[in-house]
Scaffold this motif. Structure first.
Motif, PDB file in Angstrom:
ATOM      1  N   ARG A  58       2.391   4.683  13.325  1.00  0.00           N
ATOM      2  CA  ARG A  58       2.538   5.963  14.009  1.00  0.00           C
ATOM      3  C   ARG A  58       3.887   6.604  13.713  1.00  0.00           C
ATOM      4  N   ALA A  59       4.898   5.777  13.494  1.00  0.00           N
ATOM      5  CA  ALA A  59       6.248   6.300  13.249  1.00  0.00           C
ATOM      6  C   ALA A  59       6.392   6.894  11.855  1.00  0.00           C
ATOM      7  N   TYR A  60       5.582   6.416  10.913  1.00  0.00           N
ATOM      8  CA  TYR A  60       5.635   6.914   9.538  1.00  0.00           C
ATOM      9  C   TYR A  60       4.264   7.473   9.164  1.00  0.00           C
ATOM     10  N   GLN A  61       4.245   8.749   8.900  1.00  0.00           N
ATOM     11  CA  GLN A  61       2.997   9.412   8.555  1.00  0.00           C
ATOM     12  C   GLN A  61       2.734   9.406   7.054  1.00  0.00           C
ATOM     13  N   GLU A  62       3.799   9.399   6.252  1.00  0.00           N
ATOM     14  CA  GLU A  62       3.649   9.508   4.800  1.00  0.00           C
ATOM     15  C   GLU A  62       4.340   8.386   4.029  1.00  0.00           C
ATOM     16  N   HIS A  63       5.447   7.879   4.520  1.00  0.00           N
ATOM     17  CA  HIS A  63       6.200   6.870   3.788  1.00  0.00           C
ATOM     18  C   HIS A  63       5.491   5.513   3.829  1.00  0.00           C
ATOM     19  N   PRO A  64       5.602   4.701   2.764  1.00  0.00           N
ATOM     20  CA  PRO A  64       4.965   3.370   2.753  1.00  0.00           C
ATOM     21  C   PRO A  64       5.481   2.415   3.829  1.00  0.00           C
ATOM     22  N   TYR A  65       6.522   2.769   4.528  1.00  0.00           N
ATOM     23  CA  TYR A  65       6.936   1.944   5.663  1.00  0.00           C
ATOM     24  C   TYR A  65       5.858   1.905   6.743  1.00  0.00           C
ATOM     25  N   GLN A  66       4.843   2.712   6.631  1.00  0.00           N
ATOM     26  CA  GLN A  66       3.812   2.780   7.666  1.00  0.00           C
ATOM     27  C   GLN A  66       2.991   1.499   7.750  1.00  0.00           C
ATOM     28  N   TRP A  67       3.027   0.644   6.712  1.00  0.00           N
ATOM     29  CA  TRP A  67       2.338  -0.640   6.849  1.00  0.00           C
ATOM     30  C   TRP A  67       3.363  -1.766   6.975  1.00  0.00           C
ATOM     31  N   VAL A  68       2.966  -2.838   7.658  1.00  0.00           N
ATOM     32  CA  VAL A  68       3.884  -3.948   7.894  1.00  0.00           C
ATOM     33  C   VAL A  68       3.954  -4.836   6.662  1.00  0.00           C
ATOM     34  N   VAL A  69       5.000  -5.662   6.618  1.00  0.00           N
ATOM     35  CA  VAL A  69       5.300  -6.450   5.416  1.00  0.00           C
ATOM     36  C   VAL A  69       4.167  -7.405   5.066  1.00  0.00           C
ATOM     37  N   ILE A  70       3.543  -8.009   6.062  1.00  0.00           N
ATOM     38  CA  ILE A  70       2.478  -8.973   5.764  1.00  0.00           C
ATOM     39  C   ILE A  70       1.248  -8.288   5.183  1.00  0.00           C
ATOM     40  N   GLY A  71       1.118  -6.981   5.397  1.00  0.00           N
ATOM     41  CA  GLY A  71       0.053  -6.218   4.757  1.00  0.00           C
ATOM     42  C   GLY A  71      -1.320  -6.446   5.343  1.00  0.00           C
ATOM     43  N   SER A  72      -2.314  -6.120   4.536  1.00  0.00           N
ATOM     44  CA  SER A  72      -3.715  -6.218   4.941  1.00  0.00           C
ATOM     45  C   SER A  72      -4.374  -7.426   4.282  1.00  0.00           C
ATOM     46  N   MET A  73      -5.066  -8.230   5.079  1.00  0.00           N
ATOM     47  CA  MET A  73      -5.776  -9.375   4.532  1.00  0.00           C
ATOM     48  C   MET A  73      -6.940  -8.918   3.646  1.00  0.00           C
ATOM     49  N   ASP A  74      -7.546  -7.799   3.992  1.00  0.00           N
ATOM     50  CA  ASP A  74      -8.630  -7.269   3.159  1.00  0.00           C
ATOM     51  C   ASP A  74      -8.108  -6.885   1.774  1.00  0.00           C
ATOM     52  N   HIS A  75      -6.904  -6.320   1.719  1.00  0.00           N
ATOM     53  CA  HIS A  75      -6.325  -5.954   0.425  1.00  0.00           C
ATOM     54  C   HIS A  75      -6.051  -7.196  -0.419  1.00  0.00           C
ATOM     55  N   LEU A  76      -5.530  -8.246   0.211  1.00  0.00           N
ATOM     56  CA  LEU A  76      -5.243  -9.482  -0.533  1.00  0.00           C
ATOM     57  C   LEU A  76      -6.542 -10.130  -1.020  1.00  0.00           C
ATOM     58  N   ASP A  77      -7.580 -10.069  -0.203  1.00  0.00           N
ATOM     59  CA  ASP A  77      -8.870 -10.640  -0.618  1.00  0.00           C
ATOM     60  C   ASP A  77      -9.459  -9.870  -1.801  1.00  0.00           C
ATOM     61  N   ALA A  78      -9.258  -8.561  -1.804  1.00  0.00           N
ATOM     62  CA  ALA A  78      -9.860  -7.726  -2.851  1.00  0.00           C
ATOM     63  C   ALA A  78      -9.086  -7.773  -4.158  1.00  0.00           C
ATOM     64  N   ALA A  79      -7.829  -8.169  -4.118  1.00  0.00           N
ATOM     65  CA  ALA A  79      -6.981  -8.134  -5.316  1.00  0.00           C
ATOM     66  C   ALA A  79      -7.399  -9.185  -6.340  1.00  0.00           C
ATOM     67  N   THR A  80      -7.288  -8.824  -7.593  1.00  0.00           N
ATOM     68  CA  THR A  80      -7.628  -9.741  -8.682  1.00  0.00           C
ATOM     69  C   THR A  80      -6.390 -10.489  -9.147  1.00  0.00           C
ATOM     70  N   LEU A  81      -6.621 -11.551  -9.879  1.00  0.00           N
ATOM     71  CA  LEU A  81      -5.519 -12.325 -10.450  1.00  0.00           C
ATOM     72  C   LEU A  81      -4.672 -11.447 -11.361  1.00  0.00           C
ATOM     73  N   GLU A  82      -5.307 -10.560 -12.096  1.00  0.00           N
ATOM     74  CA  GLU A  82      -4.580  -9.664 -13.006  1.00  0.00           C
ATOM     75  C   GLU A  82      -3.660  -8.723 -12.234  1.00  0.00           C
ATOM     76  N   GLU A  83      -4.109  -8.270 -11.067  1.00  0.00           N
ATOM     77  CA  GLU A  83      -3.268  -7.380 -10.256  1.00  0.00           C
ATOM     78  C   GLU A  83      -2.019  -8.105  -9.752  1.00  0.00           C
ATOM     79  N   PHE A  84      -2.189  -9.354  -9.337  1.00  0.00           N
ATOM     80  CA  PHE A  84      -1.027 -10.121  -8.901  1.00  0.00           C
ATOM     81  C   PHE A  84      -0.053 -10.336 -10.067  1.00  0.00           C
ATOM     82  N   ALA A  85      -0.583 -10.694 -11.225  1.00  0.00           N
ATOM     83  CA  ALA A  85       0.275 -10.926 -12.388  1.00  0.00           C
ATOM     84  C   ALA A  85       1.030  -9.656 -12.777  1.00  0.00           C
ATOM     85  N   GLN A  86       0.369  -8.522 -12.671  1.00  0.00           N
ATOM     86  CA  GLN A  86       1.019  -7.257 -13.023  1.00  0.00           C
ATOM     87  C   GLN A  86       2.135  -6.920 -12.040  1.00  0.00           C
TER      88      GLN A  86
END
Length: 441
Positions: free
Chosen positions: A170-198
Motif C-alpha cells: 500500500r505504501a508503494y504504488q509503483e516502485h518495486p519496494y511494493q513487494w517484500v524480500v521473500i517474494g511470492s512462492m507462486d513466482h518461485l514455483d513458476a520460475a525455470t532453472l534458466e531464469e535462475f541462472a540468468q
C-alpha cells in the motif's frame, strides 16, 4: 551551569575522543574485472571478517518473478562445482569459523568470520560461489521448500507476520519496494532453472560486488590472495538493472482493515521516507528514536507507562536506497478501543510537530546516536559491513568516519521540520489489524 549540563558535555567530549581514537583506516582498490576491494587491518585479535556485498535486492526483480534475490541468498550456500552439496557451511565451521547472509530490498550480503590463518581458505570459498555456483534442479527444488517453510514460520503462522507485506504493497504504488524480500512462492514455483541462472549471471558478478576484509591481515599478502582467486572471474554486464521509478507522493491517506489470527488488535501507521543518502535521513533517524526508540521514548513513556493505553509501541524504520518507510505498531491495552489509541498517537506526534523537542531530549538523542555509531563498529563484522555499505550507498568507504559529523549538524529545528514534512496524515498508510471473526458454525 547545572550538573546535568556538565554531565552531558562530559559525555559528549568522551564520546568524541573515543571516535577520534577509533578512526577506521582502510585501503581500497578496484580489480580489472570491476570488483571493489576494501581492506581494514586490526591485528589485536587473530580473526578476520570476509564479506561480499552484491548490489542486488528485491527491487531488482521482475514483478512476476519476485523473491529471486532472497532465493540466491539460500542457493549460494548449496555448494559449487568444486565444493560438494551441503559442504560449504561444514568447511567454514570445521576451521573454527562462522558464516551468515542476509538479503534486503537493495543488497545481498554474505560474510564469514574465520581465524586469520584461514583467510586464504575463506577467499577461495567466496570466489568459488561467485565463479562456480551450483545452480541445478536439485538445489533449486531443495531451496524452494526451505523458503516455503521460512515463509510459513515467519509470516503465515506468526501473529502480525504479514504487517510488512500488507504495508509495503500500500505504501508503494509503483516502485518495486511494493513487494517484500521473500517474494511470492507462486513466482518461485513458476520460475525455470534458466531464469535462475540468468539472474545470477546478471547480478552476482565482480563489477556488482564489494569485497571487504577486516581484521588480522597483512595488506600485501591479502591483496595477493584476492588477485589469485578473484581476478580470473569475468566481469558481468556493463550496466545493471536498477529501477528508475520515482514513487509518486501520496496526497491522501490509505486506510484499511486486515483480519489476522491474533488475540490483540494492532494499529499500524506507515510514512514514506526519502532516499537513504538524503540529508534529511539523519534528522529522521533521530526523530524515530525519540518517538519509539526504546523504553524512554516518547510514545512508550506516554502510552505504555503513563496512560497505560498501550501494551507496547514498536517501530520498523526501513532506510532504503530509493526511499524508505517508517512503520509504527501500537497494541491497545485491554479495554482500550483501537481508535482511541490511534487518536492519542496522532496527538503526540502533532505536539512534536508544533513544539519540537526539549533541549534535554535533544542532547540525549545526540548521545544515543554517538553510542550507536561506536557500537556498530565494535566488531570486525560490523566494520566490514559498514565499509561495504558506505561504498555502495554513499560512494565512499570513508563515510564510516564522517557519519557522526552529519548527525552533529542536525538541529532541534531540523527534527521539528522533518516531522512536519514527512509524518503527514494525508500521505500515510494506516492499517487496523483485528482478530478474525469467530466461525459460529
Amino acid at each position: 551551569m547545572n550538573k546535568h549540563c556538565f554531565l552531558m558535555i562530559g559525555s559528549f567530549l568522551m564520546m568524541s575522543s573515543l571516535l577520534a581514537q577509533n578512526k577506521i583506516e582502510f585501503q581500497e582498490r578496484t580489480l580489472d574485472n570491476g570488483l571493489n576491494l576494501i581492506m581494514h587491518r586490526d591485528n589485536s585479535t587473530p580473526i578476520v571478517a570476509v564479506a561480499v556485498l552484491y548490489h542486488v535486492g528485491s527491487k531488482n526483480e521482475k514483478p512476476d518473478r519476485t523473491g529471486f534475490a532472497h532465493f540466491f541468498e539460500h542457493l549460494l550456500f548449496e555448494g559449487t562445482e568444486n565444493i560438494g552439496r551441503g559442504e560449504y557451511m561444514e568447511k567454514v565451521e570445521s576451521i573454527g569459523g562462522t558464516l551468515n547472509a542476509f538479503t534486503s530490498n537493495d543488497i545481498t550480503y554474505y560474510y564469514e568470520i574465520v581465524p586469520s590463518n584461514y583467510l586464504e581458505t575463506a577467499l577461495y570459498m567466496e570466489s568459488e560461489r561467485m565463479l562456480h555456483p551450483k545452480i541445478d534442479q536439485v538445489g533449486v527444488d531443495t531451496q524452494r521448500e526451505v523458503i516455503k517453510e521460512e515463509k510459513r514460520q515467519r509470516e503465515d503462522n506468526r501473529p502480525y507476520g504479514s504487517i510488512l507485506r500488507e504495508t509495503m504493497k500500500r505504501a508503494y504504488q509503483e516502485h518495486p519496494y511494493q513487494w517484500v524480500v521473500i517474494g511470492s512462492m507462486d513466482h518461485l514455483d513458476a520460475a525455470t532453472l534458466e531464469e535462475f541462472a540468468q539472474f545470477h549471471a546478471d547480478f552476482y558478478v565482480p563489477n556488482n560486488a564489494t569485497l571487504v576484509l577486516a581484521g588480522d591481515i597483512d595488506y600485501e599478502q591479502a591483496e595477493e590472495w584476492v588477485s589469485k582467486y578473484f581476478e580470473e572471474i569475468p566481469s558481468g554486464p556493463e550496466e545493471f538493472f536498477r529501477p528508475s521509478v520515482d514513487e509518486p507522493k501520496k496526497e491522501s491517506e490509505i486506510r484499511d482493515i486486515v483480519y489476522d489470527d491474533i488475540q490483540i488488535p494492532a494499529i499500524i501507521q506507515a510514512y514514506n521516507l526519502p532516499p537513504k543518502n538524503h540529508p534529511d535521513s539523519y534528522a529522521l533517524d533521530m526523530l524515530s528514536t525519540y518517538l519509539t526508540g526504546g523504553n524512554s521514548s516518547l510514545l512508550t513513556k506516554e502510552l505504555v507507562d503513563n496512560q497505560q493505553k498501550a501494551l507496547g509501541v514498536y517501530a520498523f524504520p526501513l532506510e532504503l536506497e530509493d526511499g524508505g518507510i517508517f512503520i509504527m505498531q501500537a497494541l491497545p491495552n485491554m479495554g482500550v478501543d483501537p481508535d482511541d489509541l490511534e487518536s492519542e498517537v496522532d496527538r503526540l506526534i502533532k505536539e512534536v510537530k508544533a513544539s519540537g523537542i526539549s533541549e534535554r531530549e535533544f542532547e540525549k538523542l545526540q548521545n544515543i546516536m554517538e553510542n550507536n555509531i561506536v557500537s556498530q563498529n565494535s566488531s570486525m563484522e560490523g566494520i566490514a559491513q559498514n565499509l561495504a555499505m558506505a561504498r555502495v550507498f554513499y560512494g565512499d568507504p570513508n563515510y564510516v568516519n564522517k557519519e557522526l559529523e552529519y548527525y552533529r549538524k542536525v538541529s532541534k529545528e531540523d527534527i521539528k521540520r522533518v516531522a512536519n514534512e514527512y509524518l503527514r496524515t494525508d500521505g500515510r498508510v494506516v492499517l487496523h489489524y483485528l482478530p478474525k471473526p469467530q466461525d459460529n458454525d
